[in-house]
Design an enzyme around this catalytic site. Structure first.
Site, PDB file in Angstrom:
ATOM      1  N   ASP A   1       8.528 -23.637   4.239  1.00  0.00           N
ATOM      2  CA  ASP A   1       9.029 -23.808   5.593  1.00  0.00           C
ATOM      3  C   ASP A   1      10.527 -23.596   5.463  1.00  0.00           C
ATOM      4  O   ASP A   1      11.225 -24.439   4.901  1.00  0.00           O
ATOM      5  CB  ASP A   1       8.736 -25.217   6.122  1.00  0.00           C
ATOM      6  CG  ASP A   1       9.150 -25.335   7.577  1.00  0.00           C
ATOM      7  OD1 ASP A   1      10.260 -24.859   7.907  1.00  0.00           O
ATOM      8  OD2 ASP A   1       8.390 -25.888   8.379  1.00  0.00           O
ATOM      9  N   HIS A   2      11.011 -22.469   5.950  1.00  0.00           N
ATOM     10  CA  HIS A   2      12.395 -22.111   5.608  1.00  0.00           C
ATOM     11  C   HIS A   2      13.401 -23.112   6.179  1.00  0.00           C
ATOM     12  O   HIS A   2      14.537 -23.180   5.731  1.00  0.00           O
ATOM     13  CB  HIS A   2      12.728 -20.669   6.014  1.00  0.00           C
ATOM     14  CG  HIS A   2      12.962 -20.465   7.476  1.00  0.00           C
ATOM     15  ND1 HIS A   2      11.952 -20.306   8.371  1.00  0.00           N
ATOM     16  CD2 HIS A   2      14.109 -20.375   8.193  1.00  0.00           C
ATOM     17  CE1 HIS A   2      12.459 -20.140   9.583  1.00  0.00           C
ATOM     18  NE2 HIS A   2      13.771 -20.172   9.509  1.00  0.00           N
TER      19      HIS A   2
ATOM     20  N   HIS B   1       8.403 -26.296  11.679  1.00  0.00           N
ATOM     21  CA  HIS B   1       9.831 -26.632  11.647  1.00  0.00           C
ATOM     22  C   HIS B   1      10.157 -27.954  12.349  1.00  0.00           C
ATOM     23  O   HIS B   1      10.887 -28.790  11.815  1.00  0.00           O
ATOM     24  CB  HIS B   1      10.661 -25.516  12.291  1.00  0.00           C
ATOM     25  CG  HIS B   1      10.324 -24.142  11.782  1.00  0.00           C
ATOM     26  ND1 HIS B   1      10.022 -23.897  10.468  1.00  0.00           N
ATOM     27  CD2 HIS B   1      10.249 -22.934  12.392  1.00  0.00           C
ATOM     28  CE1 HIS B   1       9.775 -22.605  10.299  1.00  0.00           C
ATOM     29  NE2 HIS B   1       9.899 -22.009  11.457  1.00  0.00           N
TER      30      HIS B   1
ATOM     31  N   GLU C   1      16.308 -21.275  21.067  1.00  0.00           N
ATOM     32  CA  GLU C   1      16.651 -19.908  20.657  1.00  0.00           C
ATOM     33  C   GLU C   1      17.043 -19.113  21.889  1.00  0.00           C
ATOM     34  O   GLU C   1      16.398 -19.226  22.941  1.00  0.00           O
ATOM     35  CB  GLU C   1      15.453 -19.248  19.987  1.00  0.00           C
ATOM     36  CG  GLU C   1      15.047 -19.909  18.699  1.00  0.00           C
ATOM     37  CD  GLU C   1      13.965 -19.119  17.995  1.00  0.00           C
ATOM     38  OE1 GLU C   1      14.305 -18.289  17.143  1.00  0.00           O
ATOM     39  OE2 GLU C   1      12.783 -19.321  18.325  1.00  0.00           O
TER      40      GLU C   1
ATOM     41  N   LYS D   1      17.473 -24.996   4.659  1.00  0.00           N
ATOM     42  CA  LYS D   1      18.789 -24.984   5.317  1.00  0.00           C
ATOM     43  C   LYS D   1      19.629 -26.130   4.764  1.00  0.00           C
ATOM     44  O   LYS D   1      19.153 -27.266   4.688  1.00  0.00           O
ATOM     45  CB  LYS D   1      18.629 -25.111   6.833  1.00  0.00           C
ATOM     46  CG  LYS D   1      17.983 -23.869   7.481  1.00  0.00           C
ATOM     47  CD  LYS D   1      17.830 -24.057   8.977  1.00  0.00           C
ATOM     48  CE  LYS D   1      16.953 -22.986   9.613  1.00  0.00           C
ATOM     49  NZ  LYS D   1      17.591 -21.722   9.878  1.00  0.00           N
TER      50      LYS D   1
ATOM     51  N   ASP E   1       4.042 -21.745  16.540  1.00  0.00           N
ATOM     52  CA  ASP E   1       5.138 -20.999  15.907  1.00  0.00           C
ATOM     53  C   ASP E   1       6.250 -21.931  15.404  1.00  0.00           C
ATOM     54  O   ASP E   1       6.839 -21.680  14.358  1.00  0.00           O
ATOM     55  CB  ASP E   1       5.707 -19.999  16.925  1.00  0.00           C
ATOM     56  CG  ASP E   1       6.707 -19.044  16.302  1.00  0.00           C
ATOM     57  OD1 ASP E   1       6.382 -18.468  15.239  1.00  0.00           O
ATOM     58  OD2 ASP E   1       7.818 -18.878  16.845  1.00  0.00           O
TER      59      ASP E   1
ATOM     60  N   ARG F   1       0.796  -1.231   0.000  1.00  0.00           N
ATOM     61  CA  ARG F   1       0.000   0.000   0.000  1.00  0.00           C
ATOM     62  C   ARG F   1       0.827   1.279   0.000  1.00  0.00           C
ATOM     63  O   ARG F   1       0.393   2.299  -0.491  1.00  0.00           O
ATOM     64  CB  ARG F   1      -0.947   0.001   1.200  1.00  0.00           C
ATOM     65  CG  ARG F   1      -2.218  -0.762   0.883  1.00  0.00           C
ATOM     66  CD  ARG F   1      -3.223  -0.598   1.963  1.00  0.00           C
ATOM     67  NE  ARG F   1      -2.601  -0.900   3.250  1.00  0.00           N
ATOM     68  CZ  ARG F   1      -3.258  -1.021   4.394  1.00  0.00           C
ATOM     69  NH1 ARG F   1      -4.544  -0.845   4.425  1.00  0.00           N
ATOM     70  NH2 ARG F   1      -2.632  -1.309   5.505  1.00  0.00           N
TER      71      ARG F   1
ATOM     72  N   LYS G   1      12.046 -20.140  23.477  1.00  0.00           N
ATOM     73  CA  LYS G   1      12.698 -18.823  23.389  1.00  0.00           C
ATOM     74  C   LYS G   1      13.424 -18.588  24.704  1.00  0.00           C
ATOM     75  O   LYS G   1      13.095 -19.208  25.728  1.00  0.00           O
ATOM     76  CB  LYS G   1      11.651 -17.724  23.224  1.00  0.00           C
ATOM     77  CG  LYS G   1      10.790 -17.867  21.991  1.00  0.00           C
ATOM     78  CD  LYS G   1      11.338 -17.060  20.855  1.00  0.00           C
ATOM     79  CE  LYS G   1      10.419 -17.112  19.654  1.00  0.00           C
ATOM     80  NZ  LYS G   1      11.115 -16.976  18.382  1.00  0.00           N
TER      81      LYS G   1
ATOM     82  N   LYS H   1       4.546 -19.098   6.227  1.00  0.00           N
ATOM     83  CA  LYS H   1       3.856 -19.523   7.424  1.00  0.00           C
ATOM     84  C   LYS H   1       3.376 -18.278   8.166  1.00  0.00           C
ATOM     85  O   LYS H   1       3.955 -17.224   7.913  1.00  0.00           O
ATOM     86  CB  LYS H   1       4.763 -20.385   8.306  1.00  0.00           C
ATOM     87  CG  LYS H   1       5.943 -19.624   8.910  1.00  0.00           C
ATOM     88  CD  LYS H   1       6.609 -20.415   9.984  1.00  0.00           C
ATOM     89  CE  LYS H   1       5.965 -20.226  11.325  1.00  0.00           C
ATOM     90  NZ  LYS H   1       6.648 -19.263  12.184  1.00  0.00           N
TER      91      LYS H   1
HETATM   92  C1  BG6 Z   1      10.184 -18.577  12.602  1.00  0.00           C
HETATM   93  C2  BG6 Z   1       9.485 -18.306  13.903  1.00  0.00           C
HETATM   94  O1  BG6 Z   1       9.392 -19.370  11.769  1.00  0.00           O
HETATM   95  O2  BG6 Z   1      11.407 -19.251  12.851  1.00  0.00           O
HETATM   96  C3  BG6 Z   1      10.385 -17.491  14.837  1.00  0.00           C
HETATM   97  O3  BG6 Z   1       8.292 -17.578  13.660  1.00  0.00           O
HETATM   98  C4  BG6 Z   1      11.709 -18.174  14.991  1.00  0.00           C
HETATM   99  O4  BG6 Z   1       9.759 -17.312  16.100  1.00  0.00           O
HETATM  100  C5  BG6 Z   1      12.322 -18.525  13.640  1.00  0.00           C
HETATM  101  O5  BG6 Z   1      12.569 -17.274  15.696  1.00  0.00           O
HETATM  102  C6  BG6 Z   1      13.566 -19.369  13.812  1.00  0.00           C
HETATM  103  O6  BG6 Z   1      14.205 -19.498  12.575  1.00  0.00           O
HETATM  104  P1  BG6 Z   1      15.782 -19.742  12.510  1.00  0.00           P
HETATM  105  O7  BG6 Z   1      16.054 -19.949  11.070  1.00  0.00           O
HETATM  106  O8  BG6 Z   1      16.425 -18.505  13.064  1.00  0.00           O
HETATM  107  O9  BG6 Z   1      16.047 -20.928  13.364  1.00  0.00           O
END
Ligand code: BG6
Length: 486
Positions: free
Chosen positions: A177-178, A240, A216, A182, A235, A43, A330, A148
């Site tokens: 899903d990133h 993941h 994390e 990896k 999350d 926007r 976290k 996601k």
């Molecule tokens: C994301 C979550 O999908 O993945 C985050 O929403 C998380 O909360 C992150 O921090 C972790 O990704 P990576 O690649 O840093 O392990």
């Protein structure tokens, strides 16, 4: 054929921190297909120039590896374009369509529509694309990439899939899903299916249990309001952690293509023992870090879990009786993502007299996904000198020692795959729905009013003390090393 990547949600963080730096890296590594055009849509009123200017600094900051130079930027910037507009306004979408056709010069092109918006806009964007006939593949492939969270439970994920399927075929849909992008996650497939030595021991006969940890160090930070409604299960676990479980537990696909790989992954989800609410309480531990409720956007009385550990059983011939422990949180001791294959003890403990129990820990294979990538095999060695004293020693493979240069960021291979049409590393509709089906009972149980107040843990720990006790009660212990490779 030219490629056009259309990013919806162009002014968001994901675009500036991940997508554009990934595309810029692909370009400077010579991997971006020739004639690739990137068009941002959101926007904010901006010109092409203004968007390029705003992206230069973020790309330099987030590209990683060698410094991103002005020359790199000058080579990349002309591919970037911007079209302001509101997803809710048909005339703005029509203008976008005209702009895309003009940029493509009326030629056939592969188009990737990337939904990097807030999730409530996924369905409206899909409808708008459908209304304008923009999913039709008459003028080249059309693909939809979705970030996601894909729904918030089974019901919403199903509804979103049904809606998407009114406009796009499943083969056009790429759910990101990133974690699957990896390098070290993809390497699990290589480790298991390009070698013969692991397969004979990769089963219930030799493996006692498996631990999958995504710890994390960071807290929720600025994402409090999103996180408070999601919690760690939605999350991290639904996507993941279950993806890591699937690549660890799946059978070898008959071919390395999207359907064969995803069929095998889905079979793992099918084999996970369903839990009713009564059993979920025993199959998991939750926790919240002290100070969480003071984070901006978080409810003062919040019971949201920022830490979770769950036990899943995979009921098939390979894994029957081998628990999979999944854990994430976290504000933990450190950032580490690791899969620990915990082997059984030898049937006869010959050297018990000379060694304490801890000296006789069982063999482990530790696959470290991040921050350092590699693999360690832990095995016993006789300590030189008198008697049969043992020590756990290791064989180690480290990416950074073995391969020069930086590892690509997860988004780089994934973006390339969407452009070339390889969906192996993306979640299929049934995969996402089955994953929610596994996680939903835990979410419901943890939200139930019958639950006692959520246990807290001090930031910098491995979750609440109850997590350690829970494992000990099952005759096992967490592998809490920060991180095993450096
Ligand atoms: C994301 C979550 O999908 O993945 C985050 O929403 C998380 O909360 C992150 O921090 C972790 O990704 P990576 O690649 O840093 O392990």
């Amino acid at each position: 054929m030219p490629h056009t990547i259309v990013i919806f949600g162009a002014s968001g963080d994901l675009t500036s921190r991940k997508l554009i730096p990934a595309l810029a890296n692909l370009m400077r590594n010579g991997l971006l297909p020739e004639e690739t055009t990137i068009v941002g849509f959101s926007r904010t009123l901006m010109t092409d120039e203004a968007w390029r200017d705003s992206l230069q600094a973020t790309t330099e900051a987030h590209a990683g590896g060698q410094p991103f130079t002005a020359t790199d930027w000058e080579a990349f910037a002309p591919s970037i374009h911007y079209q302001p507009g509101d997803i809710g306004k048909a005339e703005d979408l029509a203008r976008l369509q005209d702009r895309l056709q003009a940029l493509e010069g009326g030629r056939a092109a592969t188009r990737v529509y990337y939904l990097a918006t807030a999730p409530q806009f996924y369905a409206p964007v899909v409808s708008a694309l459908g209304n304008l006939g923009m999913a039709s593949e008459d003028a080249g492939p059309r693909r939809l990439v979705i970030e996601k969270p894909f729904g918030t439970n089974l019901e919403t994920a199903r509804a979103l899939n049904s809606h998407i399927h009114t406009v796009f075929n499943e083969s056009q849909v790429y759910r990101i899903d990133h974690y699957l992008g990896k390098e070290s996650v993809q390497n699990i497939l290589a480790l298991r299916f390009a070698n013969t030595i692991f397969e004979p021991v990769w089963n219930r006969r030799y493996i006692d249990h498996i631990q999958i940890t995504v710890a994390e160090e960071v807290a929720v930070g600025r994402r409090g309001s999103y996180y408070d409604s999601a919690g760690v299960l939605r999350d991290m676990f639904q996507n993941h952690l279950l993806q890591l479980l699937m690549v660890t537990a799946m059978e070898a696909p008959v071919r390395f293509n999207a359907d064969a790989v995803r069929n095998e992954k889905v079979k793992v989800l099918d084999a996970i023992r369903p839990l009713d609410l009564g059993h979920v309480a025993d199959a998991g531990i939750r926790g919240q870090y002290a100070g969480y409720t003071a984070e901006p956007g978080v409810a003062a009385e919040s019971q949201t879990a920022t830490f979770g550990a769950i036990r899943l059983e995979v009921d098939n011939w390979r894994w029957q009786g081998v628990p999979f422990y999944l854990r994430s949180g976290k504000a933990m001791s450190c950032r580490t993502t690791q899969i620990v294959i915990g082997f059984r003890q030898p049937p006869l403990e010959l050297f018990a007299a000379d060694n304490s129990r801890s000296q006789r820990e069982a063999n482990r294979l530790v696959i470290q996904i991040q921050p350092a990538e590699g693999i360690q095999l832990h095995f016993h060695t006789k300590v030189p000198g008198d008697g049969m004293r043992l020590r756990l020693t290791d064989l180690e493979f480290s990416y950074s020692r073995e391969f020069a240069g930086r590892l690509p960021e997860a988004y780089e291979p994934l973006l390339l795959d969407c452009m070339t049409g390889d969906a192996s590393l993306f979640a299929r509709a049934d995969e996402v729905e089955k994953s929610w089906g596994i996680i939903d009972p835990f979410v419901r149980a943890w939200q139930s009013v019958d639950m006692s107040p959520i246990p807290t843990y001090e930031p910098g720990n491995w979750g609440p003390p109850s997590s350690t006790d829970w494992m000990l009660a099952q005759g096992r212990s967490w592998f809490d090393l920060c991180p095993v490779l450096s």
